[in-house]
Design a protein around this motif. Sequence first.
Motif, PDB file in Angstrom:
ATOM      1  N   GLU A  34       1.768  18.213  -3.772  1.00  0.00           N
ATOM      2  CA  GLU A  34       0.944  18.650  -4.895  1.00  0.00           C
ATOM      3  C   GLU A  34       0.178  17.505  -5.554  1.00  0.00           C
ATOM      4  O   GLU A  34      -0.609  17.729  -6.463  1.00  0.00           O
ATOM      5  N   PHE A  35       0.430  16.276  -5.102  1.00  0.00           N
ATOM      6  CA  PHE A  35      -0.293  15.140  -5.666  1.00  0.00           C
ATOM      7  C   PHE A  35      -1.761  15.190  -5.260  1.00  0.00           C
ATOM      8  O   PHE A  35      -2.096  15.584  -4.143  1.00  0.00           O
ATOM      9  N   ALA A  36      -2.632  14.749  -6.140  1.00  0.00           N
ATOM     10  CA  ALA A  36      -4.053  14.609  -5.821  1.00  0.00           C
ATOM     11  C   ALA A  36      -4.314  13.142  -5.514  1.00  0.00           C
ATOM     12  O   ALA A  36      -4.034  12.276  -6.327  1.00  0.00           O
ATOM     13  N   GLY A  37      -4.843  12.873  -4.326  1.00  0.00           N
ATOM     14  CA  GLY A  37      -5.031  11.488  -3.918  1.00  0.00           C
ATOM     15  C   GLY A  37      -3.857  11.015  -3.085  1.00  0.00           C
ATOM     16  O   GLY A  37      -2.912  11.750  -2.823  1.00  0.00           O
ATOM     17  N   GLN A  38      -3.930   9.736  -2.668  1.00  0.00           N
ATOM     18  CA  GLN A  38      -2.876   9.237  -1.794  1.00  0.00           C
ATOM     19  C   GLN A  38      -2.181   7.979  -2.298  1.00  0.00           C
ATOM     20  O   GLN A  38      -1.146   7.602  -1.764  1.00  0.00           O
ATOM     21  N   SER A  39      -2.697   7.334  -3.319  1.00  0.00           N
ATOM     22  CA  SER A  39      -2.068   6.124  -3.840  1.00  0.00           C
ATOM     23  C   SER A  39      -1.039   6.480  -4.895  1.00  0.00           C
ATOM     24  O   SER A  39      -1.351   7.138  -5.888  1.00  0.00           O
ATOM     25  N   VAL A  40       0.208   6.035  -4.696  1.00  0.00           N
ATOM     26  CA  VAL A  40       1.268   6.345  -5.658  1.00  0.00           C
ATOM     27  C   VAL A  40       0.940   5.781  -7.026  1.00  0.00           C
ATOM     28  O   VAL A  40       1.155   6.435  -8.050  1.00  0.00           O
ATOM     29  N   SER A  41       0.410   4.568  -7.078  1.00  0.00           N
ATOM     30  CA  SER A  41       0.104   3.962  -8.379  1.00  0.00           C
ATOM     31  C   SER A  41      -0.965   4.750  -9.117  1.00  0.00           C
ATOM     32  O   SER A  41      -0.865   4.983 -10.322  1.00  0.00           O
ATOM     33  N   LEU A  42      -1.994   5.209  -8.397  1.00  0.00           N
ATOM     34  CA  LEU A  42      -3.048   5.984  -9.047  1.00  0.00           C
ATOM     35  C   LEU A  42      -2.578   7.382  -9.400  1.00  0.00           C
ATOM     36  O   LEU A  42      -2.961   7.939 -10.431  1.00  0.00           O
ATOM     37  N   ILE A  43      -1.735   7.959  -8.538  1.00  0.00           N
ATOM     38  CA  ILE A  43      -1.194   9.294  -8.823  1.00  0.00           C
ATOM     39  C   ILE A  43      -0.386   9.254 -10.110  1.00  0.00           C
ATOM     40  O   ILE A  43      -0.551  10.074 -11.011  1.00  0.00           O
ATOM     41  N   PHE A  56      -0.663   7.239 -12.484  1.00  0.00           N
ATOM     42  CA  PHE A  56      -1.516   6.932 -13.638  1.00  0.00           C
ATOM     43  C   PHE A  56      -2.359   8.131 -14.050  1.00  0.00           C
ATOM     44  O   PHE A  56      -2.594   8.363 -15.232  1.00  0.00           O
ATOM     45  N   ASN A  57      -2.806   8.893 -13.065  1.00  0.00           N
ATOM     46  CA  ASN A  57      -3.777   9.953 -13.336  1.00  0.00           C
ATOM     47  C   ASN A  57      -3.162  11.327 -13.545  1.00  0.00           C
ATOM     48  O   ASN A  57      -3.822  12.230 -14.054  1.00  0.00           O
ATOM     49  N   GLN A  58      -1.923  11.555 -13.123  1.00  0.00           N
ATOM     50  CA  GLN A  58      -1.357  12.891 -13.174  1.00  0.00           C
ATOM     51  C   GLN A  58      -0.137  12.953 -14.091  1.00  0.00           C
ATOM     52  O   GLN A  58       0.575  11.965 -14.277  1.00  0.00           O
ATOM     53  N   ALA A  59       0.080  14.108 -14.648  1.00  0.00           N
ATOM     54  CA  ALA A  59       1.248  14.327 -15.500  1.00  0.00           C
ATOM     55  C   ALA A  59       2.434  14.704 -14.608  1.00  0.00           C
ATOM     56  O   ALA A  59       2.587  15.853 -14.213  1.00  0.00           O
ATOM     57  N   LEU A  60       3.251  13.721 -14.274  1.00  0.00           N
ATOM     58  CA  LEU A  60       4.394  13.960 -13.410  1.00  0.00           C
ATOM     59  C   LEU A  60       5.670  14.020 -14.243  1.00  0.00           C
ATOM     60  O   LEU A  60       5.719  13.479 -15.359  1.00  0.00           O
ATOM     61  N   PRO A  61       6.727  14.661 -13.734  1.00  0.00           N
ATOM     62  CA  PRO A  61       8.013  14.576 -14.424  1.00  0.00           C
ATOM     63  C   PRO A  61       8.371  13.115 -14.650  1.00  0.00           C
ATOM     64  O   PRO A  61       8.095  12.262 -13.796  1.00  0.00           O
ATOM     65  N   ALA A  62       8.957  12.820 -15.789  1.00  0.00           N
ATOM     66  CA  ALA A  62       9.184  11.428 -16.179  1.00  0.00           C
ATOM     67  C   ALA A  62       9.892  10.625 -15.091  1.00  0.00           C
ATOM     68  O   ALA A  62       9.578   9.467 -14.862  1.00  0.00           O
ATOM     69  N   ASP A  63      10.876  11.244 -14.413  1.00  0.00           N
ATOM     70  CA  ASP A  63      11.578  10.494 -13.371  1.00  0.00           C
ATOM     71  C   ASP A  63      11.540  11.237 -12.023  1.00  0.00           C
ATOM     72  O   ASP A  63      12.419  11.076 -11.195  1.00  0.00           O
ATOM     73  N   SER A 114       0.858  -1.183   0.000  1.00  0.00           N
ATOM     74  CA  SER A 114       0.000   0.000   0.000  1.00  0.00           C
ATOM     75  C   SER A 114       0.893   1.232   0.000  1.00  0.00           C
ATOM     76  O   SER A 114       1.223   1.774   1.054  1.00  0.00           O
ATOM     77  N   ASN A 115       1.294   1.640  -1.194  1.00  0.00           N
ATOM     78  CA  ASN A 115       2.245   2.747  -1.309  1.00  0.00           C
ATOM     79  C   ASN A 115       1.485   4.067  -1.357  1.00  0.00           C
ATOM     80  O   ASN A 115       1.244   4.639  -2.421  1.00  0.00           O
ATOM     81  N   LEU A 116       1.105   4.542  -0.171  1.00  0.00           N
ATOM     82  CA  LEU A 116       0.364   5.784  -0.038  1.00  0.00           C
ATOM     83  C   LEU A 116       1.313   6.904   0.355  1.00  0.00           C
ATOM     84  O   LEU A 116       2.292   6.686   1.074  1.00  0.00           O
ATOM     85  N   VAL A 117       1.020   8.116  -0.097  1.00  0.00           N
ATOM     86  CA  VAL A 117       1.948   9.226   0.116  1.00  0.00           C
ATOM     87  C   VAL A 117       1.863   9.773   1.536  1.00  0.00           C
ATOM     88  O   VAL A 117       0.837   9.671   2.207  1.00  0.00           O
ATOM     89  N   PHE A 118       2.981  10.360   1.970  1.00  0.00           N
ATOM     90  CA  PHE A 118       3.073  11.107   3.224  1.00  0.00           C
ATOM     91  C   PHE A 118       3.310  12.579   2.850  1.00  0.00           C
ATOM     92  O   PHE A 118       4.455  13.038   2.823  1.00  0.00           O
ATOM     93  N   PRO A 119       2.270  13.349   2.559  1.00  0.00           N
ATOM     94  CA  PRO A 119       2.475  14.714   2.043  1.00  0.00           C
ATOM     95  C   PRO A 119       3.102  15.683   3.040  1.00  0.00           C
ATOM     96  O   PRO A 119       3.507  16.772   2.653  1.00  0.00           O
ATOM     97  N   HIS A 120       3.180  15.289   4.315  1.00  0.00           N
ATOM     98  CA  HIS A 120       3.710  16.209   5.329  1.00  0.00           C
ATOM     99  C   HIS A 120       5.094  15.796   5.820  1.00  0.00           C
ATOM    100  O   HIS A 120       5.624  16.401   6.760  1.00  0.00           O
ATOM    101  N   ALA A 121       5.698  14.777   5.192  1.00  0.00           N
ATOM    102  CA  ALA A 121       7.019  14.314   5.616  1.00  0.00           C
ATOM    103  C   ALA A 121       8.092  15.384   5.438  1.00  0.00           C
ATOM    104  O   ALA A 121       9.085  15.409   6.159  1.00  0.00           O
ATOM    105  N   TRP A 122       7.901  16.295   4.485  1.00  0.00           N
ATOM    106  CA  TRP A 122       8.910  17.316   4.199  1.00  0.00           C
ATOM    107  C   TRP A 122       9.237  18.174   5.414  1.00  0.00           C
ATOM    108  O   TRP A 122      10.351  18.707   5.518  1.00  0.00           O
ATOM    109  N   ARG A 123       8.285  18.315   6.325  1.00  0.00           N
ATOM    110  CA  ARG A 123       8.578  19.130   7.520  1.00  0.00           C
ATOM    111  C   ARG A 123       9.703  18.496   8.338  1.00  0.00           C
ATOM    112  O   ARG A 123      10.553  19.209   8.894  1.00  0.00           O
TER     113      ARG A 123
END
Length: 827
Positions: A672-681, A683-690, A261-270
């Motif tokens: 800036e990701f929408a949602g929390q699943s890395v696989s869905l993010i 798939f659904n978003q235009a991210l930098p290639a790497d 379950s590779n879900l994002v931690f959007p607040h880890a940067w702090r």
Amino acid sequence: MNSHLFIPGAAVFLCSALGATAAETAFFESKIRPVLVKHCYECHSAESGKAKGGLLVDTKQGLLSGGDTGPAIVPGEPGKSLLLKAMRHEDPDLAMPPKGPALAKAVAADFETWIREGAADPRISSAPVAERPPVDVESGRKFWSYQKPQTPQSPEVKNQDWPRRELDRHILAKLEKEGLSPSPDATPAVLLRRLHLDLTGLPPTPGETNAFVKAWAQEEGREALLATTVDGLLKSPRFAERWARHWLDVARFAESNGRESNLVFPHAWRYRDYVVDAIQADKPYDRFITEQIAGDLLPAKDDAERAQLLIATGFLAMGAKGLNEMSKAQFATDLADEQLDTVARAVTASSVACARCHDHKSEPFSMEDYYALAGIFQSTRTHYGTWIDSENNNGSSLIRLPDLPGQLIPNKSVTAARVAQLKADRAKLDAEEKAQNDYMAKARLEGKDISSEGFELLRNVIRILWSRGGIDGQLMTVDEDGSALPLCMGVEEAAKIRDAQLLNRGEIGQPVKAVKRGFPAVFEVPQAAPGSGRSGRLELAQWLTNPAHPLTSRVIANRVWRHLFGVGLVRTADNFGYSGERPSHPELLDALAQQMMQQGWSLKAMVREIALSRSYRQSSDFREDCFEKDPDNRLLWRAHKRRLDAEVIRDSMLAVSGELDLSRRPGSLVTEFAGQSVSLIGFNQALPADLDGSVRRSIYLPVVRDHLPDVLELFDFAEPTLVTGHRDVTNVPMQALYLMNGPWVQQRAAALARRVMQEKPTLEEQQRRAFVLCYNRPPDPQEKKLTERFFQTVRGSIEGRPEVDAPTLLALYCQSLLAGAEFRYVD
């Protein structure tokens, strides 16, 4: 061929001397080792401190010997190899990974091919000396690492003119004892490049190099010049960014959960920014550790400090978790285990977590020791901020930070109407759930058979659960008016403080007895036991940072030494136990540990002490007489040549191309990701290639588990699931392909070409300028001839192709410099 003009890739074939052919080694490094590291090391490696089922897969011998069920591989016989059966899930009792689907068929096919062809494995294990393991407390206390560091006497040396610091006397004494001598000092240009790359992760500019070389010519002022240079680098924010990354390796920092379950931690940067700021301020290491383990329990003078203390505890929340675990009790137990193991490995380089299922097989840790510590973390509530959905059965809130002027809050605000709608939707779901529960309760009372409705009822329960999870995930980031809240990952005291149950074989359903919270018995460190109303995290932090603790100061001193010399005094930086290696200079390690504490646990003071030493400034030139006696250079008769870390390679390319943005990235791309699943993010978003779309320093790149930026993945970035005090260094074909064909590298080469064309008028001057920027020295006559030949050859091969103009040709030359070995190595 000159090393700096050589694009890597073929070096892997040199492993044939170890018993594997070139092709076999290449296959292992590209197809086998990455899978073992990614999927197996977490539970079966010395690096992780775990050997579940008695199996270690991080050495050739470990795979051949196997674990409790027998050899993991039988070379030449895939059908008899348990590892292959486990990854294919052919036997449910052996299925690996245990939680989640079998590995891809293509991966299993690679392993089958590898085993059938003899299972070539070039890895060499560093086996400990054959002694009886100190598995009991009394004999354990006699082992070197469990005894308090002593203050050694200054060694006698013959060459009194050579040492500059006390540590030099320890190095020289060992060399003289073996009939060896230290190497001459490195040239000033080489020394300055080494200092800059080690301390800041960026190369010096040509101007800095020229000034240093000129000043170094005045022999009587060299020591003062060196001290001034080192002090300037230590004060630089670039030092903080570079050395913060070292700790983030140890803290297994990541911005997603990883695993199944590779879900994002959007607040880890702090937490990332907290570490950078702590290094910049030279926060005493004992305080640094205390804040990360128990910052929420410390007093704060104001809201700003309170926020920093809460953010610091993100250290405990950062780990990978079994978010799809159905059993809440099992999830809580596994979470506490991961936190216990991280603290033990990061701070004391100990594998206490191996005693979860049985008394430690090679260290003086009992199951009682393990569960005494486990109770501390089981009495802790962890906030990591993922919500319930189809991939997550274990949601969590976040910690609300105090409101501060100018505070960065990258969460998205919404309208008050949207908040009201979300709450209304949640109330509707609550009502639906209550109605269904009432219906089923009434049916039971009336004896009504509703089995035919079972599937529909279950589907409705899941729909309500997942829908409410998504609503709660949105609501926890905003206030009643819809304004985004300042939030962080971290920990606090649990509502219920309790001692852990000792579990038979570590099984959650087999409790044996409660174990009072406390600390391993082998350590003779005076410390009050945790009180009945407290988790014990503060007492744990105080115990770890007590000057009487035999490991904490040694481990951090060794980590600093490793980052400056390339190899620790104890080479197994995360394992100071019996199964780890013994120190090459035990008295020196003790002296550094004592000095660390005496200087107020100052990291910068320790770095300064080593960087100003004569030992550090030795050249790396080969000397056959010394090599014959000490081929591994454990006595330090010369400096180690070292491949730069992935981040330093990337940042150096940006620096020499003139593109490097030294500003701190506000937040993270992950926010800036929408949602929390890395696989869905993905798939659904235009991210930098790497995931590398910026020109800021690499420490600000997103660290998404199982989805790292290419340059980090390819050049041996630390596995963000594990405590990593020492990164492996590989040399594989994919690195060469990236340097030759990677669009990011080509863009940096083009930028470097544009820079030198702006700075110098003629092609010859541009070539020289590019060379000096990349290597901090001018080309020698042979290198000038090679450059001329390169341009002549390329011009001849592209004659008649108008699209290959002068800037493009110069960019090709610049790319060859960036791809050269000299650019990637510190001499």
